[in-house]
Enzyme design. Structure first.
Site, short mmCIF file in Angstrom:
data_model
loop_
_atom_site.label_atom_id
_atom_site.label_comp_id
_atom_site.label_asym_id
_atom_site.label_seq_id
_atom_site.Cartn_x
_atom_site.Cartn_y
_atom_site.Cartn_z
N CYS A 1 -0.30 0.60 -8.15
CA CYS A 1 -1.61 0.50 -7.51
C CYS A 1 -2.77 0.52 -8.51
O CYS A 1 -3.76 -0.17 -8.34
CB CYS A 1 -1.82 1.66 -6.53
SG CYS A 1 -0.86 1.46 -5.04
N HIS A 2 -2.65 1.38 -9.52
CA HIS A 2 -3.78 1.58 -10.42
C HIS A 2 -3.71 0.69 -11.66
O HIS A 2 -4.67 0.64 -12.43
CB HIS A 2 -3.88 3.05 -10.84
CG HIS A 2 -4.10 3.99 -9.68
ND1 HIS A 2 -5.34 4.12 -9.06
CD2 HIS A 2 -3.26 4.81 -9.01
CE1 HIS A 2 -5.23 5.01 -8.06
NE2 HIS A 2 -3.98 5.42 -8.00
N MET B 1 -4.59 7.75 -1.02
CA MET B 1 -3.87 8.38 -2.13
C MET B 1 -2.80 9.32 -1.55
O MET B 1 -3.13 10.20 -0.74
CB MET B 1 -4.86 9.15 -2.98
CG MET B 1 -4.24 10.01 -4.06
SD MET B 1 -3.60 9.04 -5.46
CE MET B 1 -3.08 10.40 -6.52
N HIS C 1 1.11 -10.19 5.02
CA HIS C 1 2.31 -10.21 4.16
C HIS C 1 3.26 -11.26 4.70
O HIS C 1 4.18 -10.96 5.46
CB HIS C 1 2.98 -8.83 4.12
CG HIS C 1 4.03 -8.75 3.05
ND1 HIS C 1 5.28 -9.31 3.19
CD2 HIS C 1 4.00 -8.22 1.81
CE1 HIS C 1 5.98 -9.10 2.08
NE2 HIS C 1 5.24 -8.45 1.23
N HIS D 1 -0.79 -12.65 -3.54
CA HIS D 1 0.48 -11.94 -3.49
C HIS D 1 1.64 -12.88 -3.20
O HIS D 1 2.31 -13.34 -4.09
CB HIS D 1 0.36 -10.82 -2.46
CG HIS D 1 1.50 -9.88 -2.51
ND1 HIS D 1 1.73 -9.08 -3.60
CD2 HIS D 1 2.48 -9.61 -1.63
CE1 HIS D 1 2.82 -8.36 -3.38
NE2 HIS D 1 3.30 -8.66 -2.20
N CYS E 1 2.34 5.42 -10.28
CA CYS E 1 0.89 5.13 -10.27
C CYS E 1 0.55 3.69 -10.65
O CYS E 1 -0.42 3.11 -10.13
CB CYS E 1 0.15 6.08 -11.21
SG CYS E 1 0.76 7.78 -11.22
#
Lengths: 591, 591
Positions: free
Chosen positions: A94-95, A132, A414, A371, A91
């Protein structure tokens, strides 16, 4: 869940493509920075073993189980430890460690308590079209785990321990002091044409000689080495594991070995060395995801010298963010500076390393979720993807200021470090592919002789499909290569597209497909083909054929002139090869 | 507890003096920065009303009462609110909002739970010779309050809310837009000789004309205005309250008024304006205690433009500190920079305001617990006290680097902005007095013509005693004044010592005592005499006679040549006057 990754030539920005981006985001919670795909979170369809989170963040006792609160379910210490482990594995990417949200939504208690236990439980079980994953119905999590996670999320988040100078000095090891190292090169390798290859799941790198294609050494490193970088002289190789472990490897030794080691946190992605004239090999820098900070080290010993927190205000709303993770770091060729990209706050830091006791840092307001990225062909301009915003930020490293923030032209750019070609129509351009769709964008980079094209997407090509991680070319090459290792179609994932640069004048340039997976002779596994890397001379390009740790993998060498298979490197030690770093090209930023 | 402040000529570093310093530290939890003593925490012996903490940090509901934990006593919401209020009023100044410790010890739960309830309760009740006030036996806290506080400390600390750009913009008010303000001076005041006087406990400032000594305006401001600063042009007056409220007052108006207002947090101490040639009146900056951050504002409207967090690593151990408070800020005359002093991390930040979208900050490693300081006579060197470390840090603002960190020669230096004199033997020196003892230290500041004396304590004088807050002189003056408002002896607290500069050649120079309190004609109260401030011409010096809010106070004007009383300003509106800021001397950094 990878089944929703945009297949061949999905229309741009279709709702399918959009939801796929999010799904990819979730499949890449701490998505590959540059250029190794080593941090791809493995759901059922990805190869390789499970990510073992650093024990540092899971020490029992240091994280206290939260007590019962009215209306808030409690957890036993055992359940809490289990939940913490799952949270960091599945998790946090992402969170966020502190659950403030990044690619995924915020999961702070004001949000979760509003939703309630049943909602959380079902959401974890079934997932959502918004991205999700369906952790329960996919079989990744048991009913019991889901129950624990739903209760865990109703309690306050706990932060992993800090990792400051004291912890670093304790973790720091010098195996061979500088004075005991060779004073000249003691081996016969052509160091400039050596490749450092990440063996993702074994926590190793393989050093492979470019000419003979032989493995000269396999060296134990951190887990899932994210990148290798070279000191300016080319003598020292630095690797950084996802577990924030740095290895310093001396390529002058008869058999190259780790001469020093340092751990800089519990999770990290980036390492770089000082490249400015007069500062060669002097300093190294590493950026961490947790704690959110960077550290400047001595280049010859990894001695940690200066730790700087990145916690601070977001560039746009100017609110405090407790967990701004450090993504790509590159070294300027124009000034004695490191260029440090901070994800959650959207700031690009120019860290002047001339005087680290009086440290000068320029914080450039750019865009959130920075990124990875690379330089234009002159090395003056740095282009970095703000991937969750579908944007590119451009920095003039000579003037130390933001040039512009532009749309990348596709979904979730990317670039790795990108690819620089001289376009027959538009002059020098820098190229990025996209995770979320098949778009390959060409951005003009020459504000002097091609001013009207500078910092604009001058052309978009259609590649094989979404799920691309890296583009590649070389100044000596007439080709542009695009991988698609995360595309759900096996045929696309195991092949690469090649454009002829001369063909880019056409309205709809066509590409050749190289069936690298097939060429490898391996028949088992998904055979994901990832990250082209040129040799020193620029006449051959190497691709990893990346299978699970218990399957055969390989490296396929392609002749750049003929686009034919030239050689296949197979070896029992070559397990889960991903990123490859040619010494010369890496140290000189040739891409 | 002030009874232990070092009385007249206590030997340096006696154990008595040492424990007193700590006690003073506790009496000054957020001790006066420069040059107003407006943040002196009032215990029983200090005059004035109670400090009302900002309601922002006490909003019910936003701070959640911690739930019951095994072995940890709980509090009702009402008790928790009460404890929070007491903590912010009495404890936060020394122990920090997050209880990480500063002048006082850390009170995090690892420490408090080790001690246990009874120990905490008794410690709060009886205090300690190490400096902890005896809150119970002194009568400041009831038995019930002490019980609540002991239980409160066994629970996890709760941080007050963040205060980012959104909160600031909501709090920002422009009462009179720039285009509606006068284009020339509309009054007859000699603005250059105006004094802005803090009326501490009424939350006001009084503007007093230097020549007529008449109050021309009393203006509502934040609570306990810590300092007034002037824009480079002298037109705009900035005040900052301890409650982090900034007032921008236009001195060109017929009656000077607040034209804009901003709140920058829940607690603050410092405000400054851009002084560099070409940047006059353009920007202002304010530093907060909570949240730990600074904000750059538009100089004409207070529009908040850039918020920067100071949370980060300590300079020495390089561990993360969650609450590094911003102490003094000054504006460089040599470069377009603000000089921001961060207490807990011991860093001096040079904040380049030329391009706030690409903000360049040099973080100088100095010493912990930076507090207040000022420039040498040339304006090139900045000297700042690290008070809890008995040290002074010196910065070369022209070169942007640390010159040295030296012992101040006494206990707990408190220079305000210091005083610059030309010493008959040692050349240009900068002077500081001390809170913890009677030492007055003279530091050489001329590395060119008096190199052997530069950055050394060349002489120490013995003043009347400990409890000094400010020293003062003027280029036209032949005297050096030292106040002692916090000395426990009423006679010392209500008088000042004056040295003749010409006498400093003597082995033990003697001082004259000016009985300012007596001269004021006031007979009630402690009549603390605080903060000498020269007029524009440099021929008279003003002292506040500071009594409680329900007692008479005054300002006494002394003729600098004759050292005789020249005038007493009394007015019913002149309640609790403390710091005074002459417009010309403040804007030109003349001290």
């Amino acid at each position: 869940m990878n089944s929703c990754i945009a297949p061949r030539k999905t229309a741009l920005l279709s709702s399918l493509a959009l939801s796929c981006v999010l799904a990819i985001g979730l499949a890449l919670p701490a998505a590959a920075q540059s250029p190794s795909p080593s941090d791809v979170e493995k759901h059922k369809t990805t190869p390789g073993g499970k990510y073992e989170p650093s024990l540092d963040v899971l020490k029992e006792g240091e994280l206290e189980a939260p007590g019962a609160k009215e209306g808030v379910p409690s957890l036993t210490q055992e359940e809490f430890n289990r939940a913490n482990q799952i949270y960091f594995e599945r998790c946090a990417g992402c969170h966020g460690v502190l659950r403030k949200g990044a690619t995924g939504k915020a999961l702070t208690t004001d949000v979760t308590r509003e939703s309630g236990y049943e909602y959380l439980r079902d959401f974890i079980n079934y997932g959502s079209p918004g991205g999700m994953p369906n952790w329960g119905t996919s079989g990744d999590m048991t009913e019991k785990d889901i129950d624990i996670m739903a209760r865990y999320l109703l309690n306050e988040p706990t932060a992993p321990p800090e990792f400051g100078m004291a912890e670093m000095r304790e973790a720091w090891k010098v195996y061979i002091p500088v004075e005991e190292r060779p004073t000249e090169k003691m081996n016969d390798f052509d160091i400039e044409n050596l490749f450092s290859v990440t063996l993702r799941d074994t926590g190793e790198i393989a050093l492979i000689e470019g000419d003979s294609k032989k493995i000269v050494s396999v060296i134990k490193t951190g887990y899932a080495v994210h990148i290798s970088r070279l000191s300016a002289s080319g003598r020292y190789l630095f690797t950084i594991g996802r577990d924030a472990k740095i290895n310093l490897i001396d390529l002058w030794m008869e058999e190259p070995k780790t001469v020093a080691e340092l751990k800089v946190g519990s999770e990290a992605r980036s390492v770089e060395t000082s490249k400015m004239e007069g500062w060669e090999d002097k300093y190294a820098i590493a950026g961490s995801y947790w704690p959110p900070q960077y550290v400047i080290m001595d280049g010859a010993t990894l001695e940690p010298l200066k730790v700087v927190s990145t916690r601070g205000m977001t560039y746009d709303t100017q609110e405090f963010h407790p967990e701004p993770r450090v993504a790509a770091i590159v070294a300027s060729h124009y000034r004695p500076e490191f260029i440090v990209n901070v994800k959650e706050t959207g700031k690009i830091l120019l860290v002047d390393y001339q005087d680290i006791k009086n440290l000068k840092v320029t914080a450039i307001d750019a865009e959130r979720f920075l990124h990875d990225g690379g330089f234009d062909s002159t090395g003056r301009y740095f282009l970095v993807a703000a991937n969750a915003r579908d944007k590119l930020a451009i920095v003039d490293t000579k003037e130390g200021r933001l040039v512009d923030v532009i749309e990348s032209g596709g979904v979730k750019p990317h670039p790795g470090r990108g690819a620089n070609i001289v376009h027959p129509t538009y002059g020098p351009v820098w190229v990025t592919s996209h995770l979320g769709d098949e778009t390959v964008s060409l951005i003009g980079t020459d504000p002097e002789k091609n001013k009207e094209h500078a910092w604009k997407v001058v052309q978009t090509l259609e590649g094989q499909g979404g799920g691309s991680l890296f583009v590649k070319t070389h100044p000596e090459s007439k080709h542009l290569y695009i991988d698609t290792p995360l595309n759900p179609e096996a045929e696309i994932a195991s092949s690469v597209a090649v454009f002829k640069i001369a063909d880019l004048t056409k309205e709809e340039p066509e590409y050749t497909v190289l069936p690298i997976g097939e060429w490898s002779g391996i028949s088992e596994g998904v055979r994901r083909v990832v990250q082209g890397e040129f040799n020193r001379a620029g006449d051959e390009i190497w691709f990893s054929v990346w299978n699970a740790v218990d399957q055969e993998s390989a490296i396929v060498v392609v002749d750049d002139k003929t686009l034919k298979m030239k050689h296949v490197i197979k070896d029992p030690r070559l397990k889960t090869p991903t990123g490859k770093f040619n010494v010369y090209n890496t140290r000189k930023d040739v891409y």
